[in-house]
Design an enzyme around this catalytic site. Structure first.
Site, PDB file in Angstrom:
ATOM      1  N   TYR A 247      18.983  -2.136 -89.420  1.00  0.00           N
ATOM      2  CA  TYR A 247      19.828  -2.591 -90.549  1.00  0.00           C
ATOM      3  C   TYR A 247      20.079  -4.090 -90.587  1.00  0.00           C
ATOM      4  CZ  TYR A 247      23.336  -2.250 -94.183  1.00  0.00           C
ATOM      5  OH  TYR A 247      23.790  -2.265 -95.615  1.00  0.00           O
ATOM      6  N   PHE A 304      22.301  -6.424-101.093  1.00  0.00           N
ATOM      7  CA  PHE A 304      21.056  -7.087-100.180  1.00  0.00           C
ATOM      8  C   PHE A 304      21.122  -6.164 -98.835  1.00  0.00           C
ATOM      9  CE2 PHE A 304      19.024  -9.000 -96.764  1.00  0.00           C
ATOM     10  CZ  PHE A 304      18.092  -9.538 -97.260  1.00  0.00           C
ATOM     11  N   GLU A 305      20.044  -5.568 -98.590  1.00  0.00           N
ATOM     12  CA  GLU A 305      19.874  -5.146 -97.356  1.00  0.00           C
ATOM     13  C   GLU A 305      18.449  -4.615 -96.935  1.00  0.00           C
ATOM     14  OE1 GLU A 305      22.562  -1.633 -97.390  1.00  0.00           O
ATOM     15  OE2 GLU A 305      21.555  -0.432 -98.726  1.00  0.00           O
ATOM     16  N   VAL A 306      17.816  -4.811 -95.857  1.00  0.00           N
ATOM     17  CA  VAL A 306      16.558  -4.666 -95.384  1.00  0.00           C
ATOM     18  C   VAL A 306      16.790  -3.571 -94.405  1.00  0.00           C
ATOM     19  CG1 VAL A 306      14.355  -5.008 -94.555  1.00  0.00           C
ATOM     20  CG2 VAL A 306      15.642  -6.842 -95.946  1.00  0.00           C
TER      21      VAL A 306
END
Length: 417
Positions: A247, A304-306
Site C-alpha cells: 500500500y 491517490f493510492e497504488v
C-alpha cells in the site's frame, strides 16, 4: 521457343516469391509485439461495453508468468542512474499485472480526460498499462471514445452491480435518512449525500472485486481533475512488486471526527474478534497516540493510492470490511474509504509494506504534494509550487508516518512546515 518462355516465367515467379519473403521478414521485425503483464495469473480481460483496445508496449517485456532478473532491467531511481533522462519512446523491461482504475460518471468525461493526459504524459505513454473505468450507470459512447483515444494501454468499462451500490438489507433506511438530515443541518461535508455514501462503501469493499479488476494484481487509483506535477522516471508498479510493498500514498491528513464518531469502536471490536489478522510490527502508532485506546484521525488520502489487489482480496481484509459493513457506519454516519483503507493498512501490514512516494507529485483539490527538496524537484522536472506542499503542515500526518517508521525526513522539510 515455348520452353524458353516457360523458363522466363519460372525465373520471374521465383524472384517474386523471394522478394515477397524478404518484404514480410523485414516488416515483421519492424513491428514490436505488445508488452504483456507479469507476476500474475490470468490474462487481461476483453473490453466490456465496447471498450477500446490498443497494442502499444515494450518489445522486450518478459511474457506472463515468466521469471525475470530485475538487475537485467534496472530502473532509474535517481538522477545518477543510467536512463534517467530516457523519457521518450517505449520502455523496455517487464510489466506488472497492473491497471489504473477510475470510478467516474459520464458527466466526468472532460475532467477525467485531464487526469488521463497528466498520467499518460508524465508516465504511462512509456509503459502502456491498462485502464479500468467503473460506473453505476452504463458508460456512453462519448466517454468511451474520449478515454480510449487518450490511453496508451487497453481500456475496459465496467458496470457496477446494484448490490454493490445500494443499501444492504440490514440498514434501517429511515434511521439513515434522519442521520443525513442531521448532518445537513450541521453542514458536514457530503453529510446529506446518499451517492457519496455508496461511493465510500464501494471503494472500501467492492472495487477490487469487480469482474474486470480480478484480472490484475496491482492498481493505481486515479480521480477526475487531478494533476501529476513531475515526471515519473520508473515504474511504481515494479517498485511495489520488487520491494514487497502492498500500500502506498502521497498525502495524509486528519479525518473529520463528525463523520466517524464510532469507527474506532468498530475497529477495536474487529481487532478483538480477529487478533490473527493484526500484523506484528504494524503501524498502530500512526493511528493512535495512546496505544490503540483512541483514534488520532490520521489517514492516507485514498484518492491517490497504488496498492496490492491480492491483499485487498485476502480473507484478512474481507473479514475487516464485512465487520465494519455490518455495523452500518457507512450509512448511520459517513465513514470514508480513506480512513477505512488506512486503518486496515496500518494494522494488517508490516511497517515496511507501506510506502510514501515523495517523488510522485500530486494534486487533488484542495491539497498538493510537491516533492520536498529543490534538487529533487528540478531533477523530476516539476512544475508545482513548493509553498503549496501540504506534507509538513499541521493538519498533515506525513511527519508522523516518518516518525513511526524512524525515517529521516527529506532535506528542506523544515522550511515547508
Amino acid at each position: 521457343m515455348a520452353a524458353g518462355s516457360a523458363r522466363y516465367v519460372r525465373y520471374i515467379l521465383v524472384a517474386f516469391f523471394i522478394l515477397a519473403g524478404l518484404y514480410f521478414v523485414s516488416n515483421s521485425r519492424a513491428v514490436a509485439p505488445p508488452a504483456v503483464p507479469l507476476s500474475g495469473s490470468g490474462n487481461t480481460a476483453a473490453p466490456v461495453n465496447g471498450g477500446g483496445d490498443t497494442t502499444k508496449g515494450a518489445p522486450n517485456a518478459p511474457k506472463i508468468g515468466s521469471d525475470y532478473d530485475p538487475a537485467k532491467f534496472p530502473m532509474a531511481m535517481t538522477p545518477n542512474d543510467p536512463g534517467w533522462n530516457d523519457l521518450a519512446g517505449i520502455k523496455d523491461g517487464p510489466r506488472m499485472n497492473a491497471t489504473f482504475v477510475t470510478l467516474a460518471r459520464n458527466s466526468d468525461v472532460w475532467e477525467i480526460a485531464k487526469s488521463i493526459r497528466q498520467v499518460e504524459d508524465r508516465f504511462n505513454r512509456r509503459y502502456g498499462y491498462d485502464w479500468v473505468f467503473l460506473n453505476d450507470q452504463p458508460f456512453d459512447d462519448t466517454f468511451k471514445k474520449v478515454t480510449t483515444s487518450l490511453v496508451s494501454g487497453k481500456t475496459h468499462y465496467g458496470l457496477i452491480p446494484e448490490e454493490h451500490w445500494s443499501f444492504p438489507e440490514w440498514i434501517d433506511t429511515d434511521k439513515a435518512a434522519k442521520v443525513r438530515e442531521d448532518m445537513k443541518q450541521r453542514q458536514i461535508i457530503y453529510g446529506d449525500s446518499i451517492s457519496y455514501r455508496h461511493m465510500c462503501r464501494f471503494e472500501s469493499g467492492f472495487f477490487f472485486r469487480q469482474a474486470l479488476m480480478m484480472n490484475y494484481d496491482y492498481y493505481w487509483r486515479v480521480e477526475p481533475s487531478i494533476e501529476l506535477y513531475c515526471d515519473v522516471h520508473y515504474d511504481p508498479f515494479r517498485y511495489m512488486h520488487e520491494n514487497n510493498k502492498k500500500y502506498s500514498f502521497v498525502l495524509s491528513l486528519l479525518e473529520y471526527m463528525e463523520t466517524i464518531p464510532t469507527l474506532w469502536d468498530s475497529v477495536k471490536k474487529f481487532m478483538k474478534n480477529h487478533p490473527e489478522h493484526i500484523a506484528a510490527g504494524n503501524s498502530l502508532g500512526f493511528l493512535s497516540d495512546d496505544g490503540g485506546e483512541t483514534y488520532n484521525r490520521c489517514h492516507f488520502w485514498s484518492n491517490f493510492e497504488v496498492g496490492s489487489l491480492n491483499w485487498l482480496r485476502s480473507d484478512q481484509y474481507i473479514d475487516y470490511f464485512n465487520s465494519l459493513d455490518q455495523d452500518g457506519g457507512f450509512f448511520y454516519e459517513r465513514w470514508g474509504d480513506a480512513p477505512v483503507h488506512s486503518i486496515a493498512a496500518a494494522l494488517m501490514l508490516k511497517k515496511e509494506e507501506l510506502h510514501f512516494f515523495n517523488d510522485i507529485a500530486y494534486y487533488h483539490v484542495p491539497f498538493t504534494h510537491c516533492p520536498t527538496g529543490e534538487k529533487t524537484r528540478e531533477a523530476l522536472k516539476c512544475h508545482c509550487n513548493p509553498k503549496e506542499n501540504f506534507d509538513w503542515k499541521g493538519y498533515s500526518c506525513t511527519s508522523k508516518f516518518f516518525d513511526v517508521n524512524n525515517m529521516e525526513k527529506p532535506k528542506g522539510w523544515e522550511e515547508e512546515s
